[in-house]
Design a protein around this motif. Structure first.
Motif, PDB file in Angstrom:
ATOM      1  N   GLY A   1       0.778  -1.237   0.000  1.00 14.12           N
ATOM      2  CA  GLY A   1       0.000   0.000   0.000  1.00 14.12           C
ATOM      3  C   GLY A   1       0.806   1.282   0.000  1.00 14.12           C
ATOM      4  N   LEU A   2       2.118   1.205  -0.062  1.00  9.87           N
ATOM      5  CA  LEU A   2       2.941   2.408  -0.112  1.00  9.87           C
ATOM      6  C   LEU A   2       2.764   3.081  -1.470  1.00  9.87           C
ATOM      7  N   LYS A   3       2.698   4.404  -1.464  1.00  9.84           N
ATOM      8  CA  LYS A   3       2.449   5.131  -2.706  1.00  9.84           C
ATOM      9  C   LYS A   3       2.924   6.570  -2.561  1.00  9.84           C
ATOM     10  N   TYR A   4       2.722   7.327  -3.616  1.00 10.23           N
ATOM     11  CA  TYR A   4       3.029   8.757  -3.597  1.00 10.23           C
ATOM     12  C   TYR A   4       2.231   9.409  -2.464  1.00 10.23           C
ATOM     13  N   GLY A   5       2.935  10.164  -1.598  1.00 18.52           N
ATOM     14  CA  GLY A   5       2.254  10.831  -0.490  1.00 18.52           C
ATOM     15  C   GLY A   5       2.235  10.065   0.816  1.00 18.52           C
ATOM     16  N   THR A   6       2.781   8.827   0.822  1.00 18.96           N
ATOM     17  CA  THR A   6       2.837   8.043   2.055  1.00 18.96           C
ATOM     18  C   THR A   6       3.862   8.646   3.023  1.00 18.96           C
ATOM     19  N   PRO A   7       3.558   8.777   4.309  1.00 19.04           N
ATOM     20  CA  PRO A   7       4.529   9.320   5.274  1.00 19.04           C
ATOM     21  C   PRO A   7       5.777   8.438   5.394  1.00 19.04           C
ATOM     22  N   LYS A   8       6.895   9.070   5.674  1.00 20.61           N
ATOM     23  CA  LYS A   8       8.176   8.368   5.822  1.00 20.61           C
ATOM     24  C   LYS A   8       8.096   7.291   6.890  1.00 20.61           C
ATOM     25  N   GLU A   9       7.442   7.587   8.003  1.00 22.85           N
ATOM     26  CA  GLU A   9       7.334   6.621   9.091  1.00 22.85           C
ATOM     27  C   GLU A   9       6.613   5.342   8.645  1.00 22.85           C
ATOM     28  N   THR A  10       5.623   5.496   7.795  1.00 21.08           N
ATOM     29  CA  THR A  10       4.874   4.337   7.289  1.00 21.08           C
ATOM     30  C   THR A  10       5.756   3.483   6.380  1.00 21.08           C
ATOM     31  N   VAL A  11       6.568   4.162   5.551  1.00 22.67           N
ATOM     32  CA  VAL A  11       7.481   3.443   4.668  1.00 22.67           C
ATOM     33  C   VAL A  11       8.472   2.622   5.485  1.00 22.67           C
ATOM     34  N   GLN A  12       9.082   3.253   6.485  1.00 22.26           N
ATOM     35  CA  GLN A  12      10.092   2.559   7.293  1.00 22.26           C
ATOM     36  C   GLN A  12       9.472   1.434   8.118  1.00 22.26           C
ATOM     37  N   LYS A  13       8.241   1.614   8.543  1.00 25.50           N
ATOM     38  CA  LYS A  13       7.566   0.551   9.288  1.00 25.50           C
ATOM     39  C   LYS A  13       7.309  -0.663   8.389  1.00 25.50           C
ATOM     40  N   ALA A  14       6.982  -0.379   7.107  1.00 26.47           N
ATOM     41  CA  ALA A  14       6.661  -1.458   6.178  1.00 26.47           C
ATOM     42  C   ALA A  14       7.906  -2.135   5.622  1.00 26.47           C
ATOM     43  N   LEU A  15       8.959  -1.355   5.365  1.00 20.85           N
ATOM     44  CA  LEU A  15      10.144  -1.887   4.689  1.00 20.85           C
ATOM     45  C   LEU A  15      11.313  -2.155   5.629  1.00 20.85           C
ATOM     46  N   GLY A  16      11.234  -1.655   6.845  1.00 19.71           N
ATOM     47  CA  GLY A  16      12.303  -1.898   7.802  1.00 19.71           C
ATOM     48  C   GLY A  16      13.386  -0.837   7.777  1.00 19.71           C
ATOM     49  N   GLU A  17      14.513  -1.172   8.354  1.00 20.62           N
ATOM     50  CA  GLU A  17      15.634  -0.232   8.457  1.00 20.62           C
ATOM     51  C   GLU A  17      16.287  -0.055   7.085  1.00 20.62           C
TER      52      GLU A  17
END
Length: 378
Positions: free
Chosen positions: A164-180
C-alpha cells in the motif's frame, strides 16, 4: 414592442457572431438583455422567440466562459489534464511504476506507453527513456542489453506496491513497512556511506536497489522513487561516472524534464527549453568546476543576472539554481526540491524558459546550473 424586438435582434446578432466577442463588457451587456427578456416572458405571443433567444444567449455565455478559461490556462502555460492510469497491486515485486516492474520487456513497455519523448545517457552507462503526456504520467525507464527493464523512476503519483505504499505516504509508514534502510552501499572494494540527514531511504529488495525520496515541505511524504536492478547498480564502478559529453547533455536534459514533471504535479505550466541560456548555465558550471568554488557569484563578482545580461539575454524575471556533488540529475533535482529557495524557482509561475548547464570536476563530480527566466517584452 419595438423595444423588445430591438433586444431580440441584438441578442440574435450576438449569438450568431459569438466568436468575435470576448470582453467582460460584452458579457455585461448580454446579462442586461437577458434581464429585459425575462421580464417580458408573460407575453404568450413572444414566448417561443424569447425562449430561442434566451437559449442562444445562455449558450453564448457558456462558450465565452469556456474561452476565457482556455485563455487563462494558455497564459499560465497549464496544459489540459491527462487521466492517470489505473494502478494495479504488484504480484511479484514490492513496487511497480506505471504498472511496470524490473525485468519487464521493452516491447511491453512501449506497447503500453508508446514511443519515448526523450532518450538520454545516464550515470549507469545506459539510457533513460522518458515517457509522458505533456509531462503528465511522467516515468523514466532504463533497459538492459537484452531489452528488459533495468531501472525505473517517477516523481508523480504512479507508484504501486504490495503493502500500500504510494506517492504521499509518510516516511514513518514506509520505514515501518520496509524496515531499516541501508546506511551504506558497496562499490567494488569501497563502501559509500549515506548522509545521516538525507531526505531519502535506500533499500535492497527484490534483487534491486530502491530509493524512496521524501518531500520535507510536505511532512516528509513520498515524492519520488527510483528502482535500479542489482546488476545495473553493480555495473557502476564508482560513486561518480566518468565524465563525457553525452553524459553532460544527458544530465542537462534529464534535469529539465524532472523540473517540468515537478511543475505539472504541483499545478504549474511547463517551461520551454532555451539554448541561449543553456550556454550561460554551462559556462558558470564550467567556471565552478575549473576553479573549485560553488556560488551564485563568480570570482569576478558577477551575479546570475550579470552573466545573463553579458550574454545578451533580456529578461523581465530570472532565477538560478545550483547543485553540486550529487551523482545524477535525479538526486540533484530531489535535493533542490527540498531546499526552499530552489524549490520556489522550480515552481515559480512567472518563469517561462529554462536552460541547464552541467560540467564535471577533477573527480568527475557534476556541477549543475539551472537558469530560469522570462523574456522581456520591448
Amino acid at each position: 414592442m419595438r423595444r423588445l424586438l430591438s433586444f431580440i435582434v441584438f441578442g440574435a446578432l450576438i449569438y450568431f457572431a459569438w466568436p468575435f466577442f470576448y470582453t467582460n463588457e460584452d458579457i455585461k451587456n448580454i446579462d442586461d438583455v437577458k434581464t429585459e427578456i425575462n421580464s417580458l416572458k408573460d407575453n404568450p405571443e413572444l414566448a417561443a422567440a424569447l425562449e430561442a433567444v434566451n437559449n442562444g444567449i445562455t449558450q453564448l455565455i457558456f462558450q465565452l466562459e469556456k474561452k476565457k478559461e482556455e485563455v487563462t490556462e494558455n497564459e499560465q502555460g497549464v496544459l489540459p489534464k491527462v487521466d492517470k492510469p489505473e494502478l494495479e497491486t504488484p504480484a511479484e515485486q514490492t513496487f511497480t511504476i506505471h504498472n511496470i516492474g524490473i525485468g519487464d520487456m521493452k516491447t511491453e513497455v512501449e506497447k503500453q506507453l508508446g514511443a519515448p519523448k526523450r532518450i538520454s545517457v545516464n550515470e549507469y552507462g545506459t539510457e533513460w527513456h522518458a515517457y509522458h503526456e505533456n509531462f503528465q504520467n511522467f516515468i523514466m525507464v532504463s533497459f538492459s542489453k537484452d531489452a528488459k527493464v533495468s531501472g525505473l523512476y517517477t516523481n508523480q503519483d504512479l507508484i504501486a506496491s504490495q503493502n500500500g505504499l504510494k506517492y504521499g505516504t509518510p516516511k514513518e509508514t514506509v520505514q515501518k513497512a520496509l524496515g531499516e534502510p541501508l546506511s551504506q552501499i558497496r562499490k567494488g572494494l569501497v563502501y559509500y556511506q549515506f548522509q545521516k540527514d538525507r531526505d531519502y531511504d535506500v533499500y535492497n529488495l527484490d534483487d534491486s536497489y530502491i530509493t524512496v525520496f521524501y518531500d520535507k515541505h510536505k511532512n516528509n511524504t513520498v515524492t519520488a522513487i527510483q528502482i535500479v536492478s542489482e546488476k545495473l547498480e553493480e555495473s557502476k564502478a564508482g560513486f561518480y561516472t566518468e565524465a563525457s559529453e553525452t553524459l553532460k547533455e544527458g544530465f542537462e536534459y534529464q534535469l529539465f524534464d524532472l523540473t517540468n514533471a515537478s511543475r505539472v504535479i504541483h499545478g504549474f505550466g511547463v517551461l520551454d527549453w532555451d539554448d541561449q541560456v543553456r550556454v550561460t548555465a554551462r559556462k558558470h558550471s564550467a567556471d565552478m568546476a575549473e576553479n573549485s568554488y560553488f556560488s551564485h557569484t563568480n570570482p569576478e563578482g558577477q551575479s546570475p543576472f550579470d552573466r545573463m545580461a553579458e550574454d545578451d539575454i533580456a529578461f523581465s524575471v530570472a532565477g538560478e539554481n545550483l547543485a553540486y556533488g550529487q551523482f545524477s540529475s535525479i538526486f540533484a533535482h530531489e535535493g533542490l526540491m527540498n531546499s526552499l529557495g530552489h524549490r520556489e524557482n522550480i515552481l515559480k509561475p512567472d518563469f517561462k524558459l529554462l536552460g541547464v548547464g552541467v560540467a564535471f570536476g577533477q573527480k568527475h563530480e557534476p556541477y549543475f546550473t539551472e537558469n530560469f527566466y522570462t523574456k522581456r517584452k520591448f
